[in-house]
Design a protein around this motif. Structure first.
Motif, PDB file in Angstrom:
ATOM      1  N   VAL A 144       3.435   4.651  -0.523  1.00  0.00           N
ATOM      2  CA  VAL A 144       2.303   3.729  -0.471  1.00  0.00           C
ATOM      3  C   VAL A 144       2.805   2.302  -0.301  1.00  0.00           C
ATOM      4  CG1 VAL A 144       0.412   2.727  -1.809  1.00  0.00           C
ATOM      5  CG2 VAL A 144       0.740   5.198  -1.789  1.00  0.00           C
ATOM      6  N   ARG A 145       3.838   1.972  -1.066  1.00  0.00           N
ATOM      7  CA  ARG A 145       4.376   0.608  -0.991  1.00  0.00           C
ATOM      8  C   ARG A 145       4.889   0.303   0.417  1.00  0.00           C
ATOM      9  NH1 ARG A 145       6.096  -4.259  -3.747  1.00  0.00           N
ATOM     10  NH2 ARG A 145       5.916  -5.404  -1.814  1.00  0.00           N
ATOM     11  N   ALA A 146       5.554   1.289   1.011  1.00  0.00           N
ATOM     12  CA  ALA A 146       6.085   1.089   2.363  1.00  0.00           C
ATOM     13  C   ALA A 146       4.934   0.877   3.352  1.00  0.00           C
ATOM     14  CB  ALA A 146       6.932   2.300   2.779  1.00  0.00           C
ATOM     15  N   PHE A 147       3.868   1.682   3.153  1.00  0.00           N
ATOM     16  CA  PHE A 147       2.694   1.528   4.023  1.00  0.00           C
ATOM     17  C   PHE A 147       2.088   0.136   3.876  1.00  0.00           C
ATOM     18  CE2 PHE A 147      -1.963   1.542   4.099  1.00  0.00           C
ATOM     19  CZ  PHE A 147      -2.199   1.927   5.411  1.00  0.00           C
ATOM     20  N   LEU A 148       1.955  -0.318   2.612  1.00  0.00           N
ATOM     21  CA  LEU A 148       1.373  -1.632   2.349  1.00  0.00           C
ATOM     22  C   LEU A 148       2.217  -2.740   2.971  1.00  0.00           C
ATOM     23  CD1 LEU A 148       0.316  -1.229  -1.408  1.00  0.00           C
ATOM     24  CD2 LEU A 148      -1.110  -0.942   0.631  1.00  0.00           C
ATOM     25  N   ASP A 149       3.530  -2.595   2.831  1.00  0.00           N
ATOM     26  CA  ASP A 149       4.431  -3.601   3.405  1.00  0.00           C
ATOM     27  C   ASP A 149       4.186  -3.762   4.892  1.00  0.00           C
ATOM     28  OD1 ASP A 149       5.762  -4.750   1.372  1.00  0.00           O
ATOM     29  OD2 ASP A 149       7.408  -3.298   1.332  1.00  0.00           O
ATOM     30  N   GLU A 150       4.056  -2.608   5.539  1.00  0.00           N
ATOM     31  CA  GLU A 150       3.908  -2.657   6.982  1.00  0.00           C
ATOM     32  C   GLU A 150       2.519  -3.204   7.350  1.00  0.00           C
ATOM     33  OE1 GLU A 150       4.852   1.034   8.974  1.00  0.00           O
ATOM     34  OE2 GLU A 150       3.642   0.324  10.666  1.00  0.00           O
ATOM     35  N   ARG A 151       1.529  -2.769   6.592  1.00  0.00           N
ATOM     36  CA  ARG A 151       0.171  -3.117   6.978  1.00  0.00           C
ATOM     37  C   ARG A 151      -0.208  -4.551   6.584  1.00  0.00           C
ATOM     38  NH1 ARG A 151      -5.418  -0.318   7.577  1.00  0.00           N
ATOM     39  NH2 ARG A 151      -6.679  -2.211   7.516  1.00  0.00           N
ATOM     40  N   PHE A 152       0.245  -4.984   5.407  1.00  0.00           N
ATOM     41  CA  PHE A 152      -0.236  -6.276   4.905  1.00  0.00           C
ATOM     42  C   PHE A 152       0.826  -7.374   4.818  1.00  0.00           C
ATOM     43  CE2 PHE A 152      -3.210  -3.165   3.175  1.00  0.00           C
ATOM     44  CZ  PHE A 152      -4.411  -3.719   3.591  1.00  0.00           C
ATOM     45  N   PHE A 153       2.061  -6.985   4.728  1.00  0.00           N
ATOM     46  CA  PHE A 153       3.068  -8.010   4.440  1.00  0.00           C
ATOM     47  C   PHE A 153       4.104  -8.148   5.543  1.00  0.00           C
ATOM     48  CE2 PHE A 153       1.407  -6.518   0.368  1.00  0.00           C
ATOM     49  CZ  PHE A 153       0.920  -7.710  -0.131  1.00  0.00           C
ATOM     50  N   ALA A 154       3.755  -7.694   6.729  1.00  0.00           N
ATOM     51  CA  ALA A 154       4.691  -7.791   7.838  1.00  0.00           C
ATOM     52  C   ALA A 154       5.148  -9.237   7.977  1.00  0.00           C
ATOM     53  CB  ALA A 154       4.026  -7.316   9.127  1.00  0.00           C
ATOM     54  N   VAL A 166      -0.904 -12.012   0.673  1.00  0.00           N
ATOM     55  CA  VAL A 166      -1.251 -11.488  -0.638  1.00  0.00           C
ATOM     56  C   VAL A 166      -2.768 -11.429  -0.796  1.00  0.00           C
ATOM     57  CG1 VAL A 166      -1.190 -11.971  -3.119  1.00  0.00           C
ATOM     58  CG2 VAL A 166       0.890 -12.209  -1.753  1.00  0.00           C
ATOM     59  N   ILE A 167      -3.430 -12.537  -0.451  1.00  0.00           N
ATOM     60  CA  ILE A 167      -4.872 -12.596  -0.620  1.00  0.00           C
ATOM     61  C   ILE A 167      -5.577 -11.592   0.315  1.00  0.00           C
ATOM     62  CG2 ILE A 167      -6.723 -14.134   0.217  1.00  0.00           C
ATOM     63  CD1 ILE A 167      -6.031 -14.061  -2.892  1.00  0.00           C
ATOM     64  N   GLY A 168      -5.043 -11.438   1.514  1.00  0.00           N
ATOM     65  CA  GLY A 168      -5.603 -10.439   2.433  1.00  0.00           C
ATOM     66  C   GLY A 168      -5.520  -9.050   1.820  1.00  0.00           C
ATOM     67  N   PHE A 169      -4.402  -8.775   1.164  1.00  0.00           N
ATOM     68  CA  PHE A 169      -4.210  -7.475   0.514  1.00  0.00           C
ATOM     69  C   PHE A 169      -5.167  -7.291  -0.669  1.00  0.00           C
ATOM     70  CE2 PHE A 169      -1.723  -5.211  -2.878  1.00  0.00           C
ATOM     71  CZ  PHE A 169      -1.972  -3.938  -2.401  1.00  0.00           C
ATOM     72  N   VAL A 170      -5.278  -8.328  -1.496  1.00  0.00           N
ATOM     73  CA  VAL A 170      -6.161  -8.245  -2.658  1.00  0.00           C
ATOM     74  C   VAL A 170      -7.592  -7.911  -2.203  1.00  0.00           C
ATOM     75  CG1 VAL A 170      -7.201  -9.536  -4.574  1.00  0.00           C
ATOM     76  CG2 VAL A 170      -4.781  -9.868  -4.009  1.00  0.00           C
ATOM     77  N   ARG A 171      -8.043  -8.607  -1.157  1.00  0.00           N
ATOM     78  CA  ARG A 171      -9.409  -8.380  -0.663  1.00  0.00           C
ATOM     79  C   ARG A 171      -9.560  -6.997  -0.060  1.00  0.00           C
ATOM     80  NH1 ARG A 171     -10.404 -14.152   0.887  1.00  0.00           N
ATOM     81  NH2 ARG A 171     -10.606 -15.023  -1.203  1.00  0.00           N
ATOM     82  N   ALA A 172      -8.532  -6.554   0.659  1.00  0.00           N
ATOM     83  CA  ALA A 172      -8.620  -5.241   1.314  1.00  0.00           C
ATOM     84  C   ALA A 172      -8.750  -4.141   0.270  1.00  0.00           C
ATOM     85  CB  ALA A 172      -7.395  -5.008   2.196  1.00  0.00           C
ATOM     86  N   VAL A 173      -8.026  -4.286  -0.851  1.00  0.00           N
ATOM     87  CA  VAL A 173      -8.130  -3.293  -1.920  1.00  0.00           C
ATOM     88  C   VAL A 173      -9.530  -3.376  -2.539  1.00  0.00           C
ATOM     89  CG1 VAL A 173      -7.269  -2.579  -4.180  1.00  0.00           C
ATOM     90  CG2 VAL A 173      -5.666  -3.325  -2.411  1.00  0.00           C
TER      91      VAL A 173
END
Lengths: 452, 377
Positions: A368-378, A344-351
């Motif tokens: 977008v959500r699917a992309f985020l899932d794959e990129r940040f929440f694998a 989560v924190i990695g995602f917050v910072r990346a945004v």
């Protein structure tokens, strides 16, 4: 170590300087117009407390703009502090007028970084060394000369160099002259601001060795400012690591290097390339930039880049402690497991840093959500309320409203953290009867004394 | 390593004709660069590192002059001389003209990144404009294509939201971001070789770390070769494949990075390594190199390091050291195996059969620090 002449009761190892709650703010833009526009102050040093012991080398380290030079200059009253007190051998320097401080300067000398501009080219080396003695009415002419010649030898030059001019010396030799000048008044403390940064490594080693030898000989205290952790490891007894105007950690050298507690100290140490191709362990990289000192982050100033940011709800914070925009968000715990929280924190910072692009992603929230899932929440995607917030962010990102997405994520996940709510300051008792100061809430439960 | 050699520097001499005399800044330097490798040039100030690398691009300015040697890039002759009947050296026919250097080599084949990005960027033009212009000059792209390529390269080097920052001016970028912009410019022309002249020296250590990571990633992705000029042995250890150690205009030791650190041969390299404070362990006493680097106008005779060398003997003041191979035994078992290299060379007569060991040690001059001859920088 043999003591100096003007001990006046402070023994080696006793407190020589006490810095208490000291701040130094600069106006970011001068003048009346700036103040009308409400230009914020640069909080170069913000509420810092520590002491300096007689005969030690206390290093102030940090990256450019962290406030280390300002801190040292303020301690020596080259800048007057905005707040706080600085007691030197019991006297509060902030109570004294400039006139009253002048005689004390005999005990507080300085050596600066640039050996080329810090010596008056028109004066002979001998005159340069005698200058401070003259200013403080020390010795007669013959006595000053004798002392200057003796000091030239102490710093590894020759008495015969008394008549030479600065341009006849190399950078390393000039820095020795600077040292001789600083030692001429037999000071208690010498502030050295990056004294070897402009020198080549082989010459740097010569000058550092001279400095150590002089300390043994005269029992002087060094306040040593440096950005170079390797040099600090060589010369310091204790180290204060600064970040954006705060002291992040202060500890004995060995403890600090071998067992860094503050995540910033760790990141700083990890990012130094080790001069050994066989060195094991990856060099770490600290992402992001240092925030602006005019509008520094609340609470812990490192929290916007900290890899160990504490999840909201881990510790109770009160509504009053939260920034206005975060107060509405939550005083609640999401209880995410550690890997999910890191994602989560990695995602917050990346945004926040816009370190990824959605160029090749269809601009629907779902895509977008699917992309985020794959990129940040694998591996571990949060569920429940945090998942809703990430959905919201995905919707905003799909509409290219990055700033709003970043704000929404920050106020939900970062601002309610204790790291944003409360400035950390903990004193830990180490095994080796030494106190150590860590400004990090991770050490909240190991605190032994809350006097700081 | 079996990668092809792309750049060969052989016996390069670049001198500066000053009022005080001829400064022999680079005085007979030979090294090469292979495909996909990072070659380090390390040494202290005054060693001639930057002069050597700017010579490769023929960017030496008056009163400097390349006076001898060969520089070959693939099949192009960047520098080449032939001897005339009267013994003078004149440039060879095959040597590229200034125009050919500009059109065929600089930027699109060999790019350079300097230490201070503010000096390389024009403060009155936007960053995006400058990157675009550079790409237009060096590649067959123009208008919107060049702009798009510039944006892509800026993103590639980690500039957030490059579309929005395209019109920002250099002063609106941090030091680290400016250095990223220069890397984007260099890479945008898809060069085979990038010369990086102390590109991280002015940066904070955490920012330096970010840039080193970026360079390593890009190097893997594009297969670009680098010549990395630095005084920092930590950076050398981290990124270089092979290293050239320079002292006073000459290369004293060259070899694979592991040999330079763990099978060090030249006394200068040894002393240099002993004089650096370590981040990873506490050293109680540093052992500095005595004295200061002598002037390159009247360099010491024979081995130039003999005035400061702890191992110096009389022979060192008489015999010009030549490069000897010293690295045939990578695993230290006494035999040279397949796969072991003989890339490791040093210019010290300890390793040559020219009478060093029968010679008398130079008398200890005490603290040889006190030397003023030519030391008036």
């Amino acid at each position: 170590m043999s003591g100096g002449t003007a001990d006046e009761g402070v023994a080696t190892g006793e407190t020589l300087m006490e810095v208490d709650g000291m701040s130094k703010y600069f106006q970011s833009e001068g003048g009346f117009l700036a103040s009308l526009r409400g230009a914020a102050d640069v909080k170069a040093v913000d509420d810092v407390t520590f002491d300096i012991k007689k005969g030690e080398t206390l290093a102030l380290v940090g990256e450019s703009g962290c406030g280390k030079s300002t801190l040292a200059r303020t301690i020596l009253q080259l800048h007057r502090p905005t707040e706080g007190s600085i007691r030197f051998k019991g006297t509060d320097l902030t109570d004294l007028s400039s006139r009253e401080i002048r005689p004390l300067r005999q005990d507080m000398q300085m050596v600066f970084q640039d050996p080329h501009s810090s010596l008056n080219p028109r004066l002979k080396v001998g005159q340069i060394i005698e200058e401070p003695m003259k200013a403080h009415d020390m010795y007669d002419a013959a006595g000053r000369r004798e002392r200057a010649e003796k000091l030239l030898e102490s710093v590894g030059l020759e008495a015969a160099h008394y008549h030479r001019y600065p341009h006849e010396f190399s950078g390393g030799q000039r820095q020795r002259v600077n040292l001789a000048r600083a030692f001429s008044t037999d000071p208690e403390i010498i502030m050295c601001d990056e004294p070897t940064s402009a020198l080549d490594v082989s010459v740097q080693a010569q000058v550092l060795n001279v400095m150590k030898r002089l300390q043994d000989e005269f029992g002087v205290t060094y306040l040593f400012i440096s950005h170079d952790m390797s040099v600090v490891r060589y010369v310091a007894d204790r180290v204060a690591v600064m970040y954006l105007g705060h002291v992040a950690e202060l500890a004995e050298k060995e403890a600090l290097f071998e067992n860094p507690k503050h995540p910033y100290t760790r990141a700083l140490l990890d990012s130094i390339p080790v001069p050994d191709p066989r060195s094991t362990g990856e060099r770490g990289t600290l992402a992001g930039d240092v925030p602006s000192p005019t509008n520094p982050p609340s609470g812990c100033r490192f929290r916007t880049r900290c890899p160990k940011l504490i999840q909201p709800g881990t510790y109770d914070v009160t509504r009053e402690e939260l920034a206005d925009d975060a107060a509405g968000a939550a005083l609640q715990s999401y209880d995410l497991d550690e890997p999910t929280w890191r994602n989560v924190i990695g995602f917050v910072r990346a945004v926040d840093r816009r370190s990824f692009t959605l160029e090749n992603v269809e601009d629907s929230p779902d895509a977008v959500r699917a992309f985020l899932d794959e990129r940040f929440f694998a591996g571990s995607t949060p569920s429940g309320e945090p998942a809703d917030v990430i959905d919201d962010a995905a919707r905003l990102l799909a509409e290219e409203r990055w700033d709003e997405a970043a704000d929404h994520l920050r106020t939900t996940f970062e601002e309610p953290s204790i790291c944003a709510a409360r400035r950390p300051a903990y004193v830990l008792e180490e095994d080796v009867e030494e106190e150590r100061f860590v400004a990090c809430h991770l050490y909240r439960d190991s605190e032994t004394d809350s006097s700081h | 390593m079996s990668n092809e050699t792309i750049l060969e520097v052989d016996g390069l001499k670049t001198h500066f004709y000053t009022e005080q005399g001829v400064v022999r800044a680079v005085d007979g330097v030979s090294f090469d660069v292979r495909e996909r490798e990072i070659v380090g040039i390390v040494g202290e100030s005054g060693a001639g590192k930057s002069v050597a690398t700017t010579s490769i691009l023929r960017l030496i300015e008056e009163p400097g002059q390349i006076v001898d040697g060969e520089i070959t890039y693939r099949d192009l002759t960047i520098v080449g001389f032939e001897e005339q009947d009267d013994g003078t050296l004149t440039p060879r026919e095959a040597m590229l003209s200034n125009r050919e250097m500009r059109d065929q080599v600089r930027g699109n084949e060999i790019a350079i990144i300097f230490q201070d990005p503010m000096e390389s960027l024009n403060p009155v033009y936007s960053v995006g404009h400058q990157v675009t212009e550079f790409i237009e000059l060096n590649r067959e792209l123009s208008g919107g294509d060049a702009r798009q390529e510039a944006i892509d390269m800026l993103r590639e080097v980690g500039i957030p939201e490059p579309e929005n920052r395209f019109d920002d001016y250099p002063h609106e970028f941090s030091g680290g971001m400016r250095q990223r912009v220069l890397i984007a410019m260099a890479l945008g022309c898809r060069p085979t070789l990038i010369i990086a002249d102390e590109p991280t020296t002015a940066l904070d250590v955490t920012v330096e770390g970010q840039i080193l990571d970026l360079v390593k990633d890009l190097q893997t992705k594009y297969g670009t070769s680098f010549i990395w000029v630095t005084h920092d042995m930590g950076i050398v250890a981290e990124i270089c494949d092979r290293v050239n150690v320079m002292y006073l205009g000459e290369i004293v030791e060259q070899g694979p990075v592991d040999d330079i650190f763990h099978d060090t041969k030249h006394p200068y390299t040894q002393k240099l390594l002993e004089s650096i404070p370590r981040p990873d362990r506490t050293v109680t006493e540093l052992d500095p190199i005595a004295g200061t680097m002598p002037s390159a106008i009247n360099p010491p005779r024979a081995c130039r390091f003999h005035t400061r060398c702890p191992d110096a003997r009389v022979a060192c003041t008489e015999v010009e050291p030549r490069f000897v191979a010293v690295g045939n035994d990578a695993d230290g078992d006494g035999d040279e195996h397949e796969g072991e290299h003989n890339d490791h060379r040093t210019a010290c007569i300890k390793y040559d059969d020219v009478g060093y060991w029968d010679s008398v040690p130079l008398e200890k001059v005490g603290d040889r620090d006190i030397q003023y001859v030519g030391d008036r920088s």
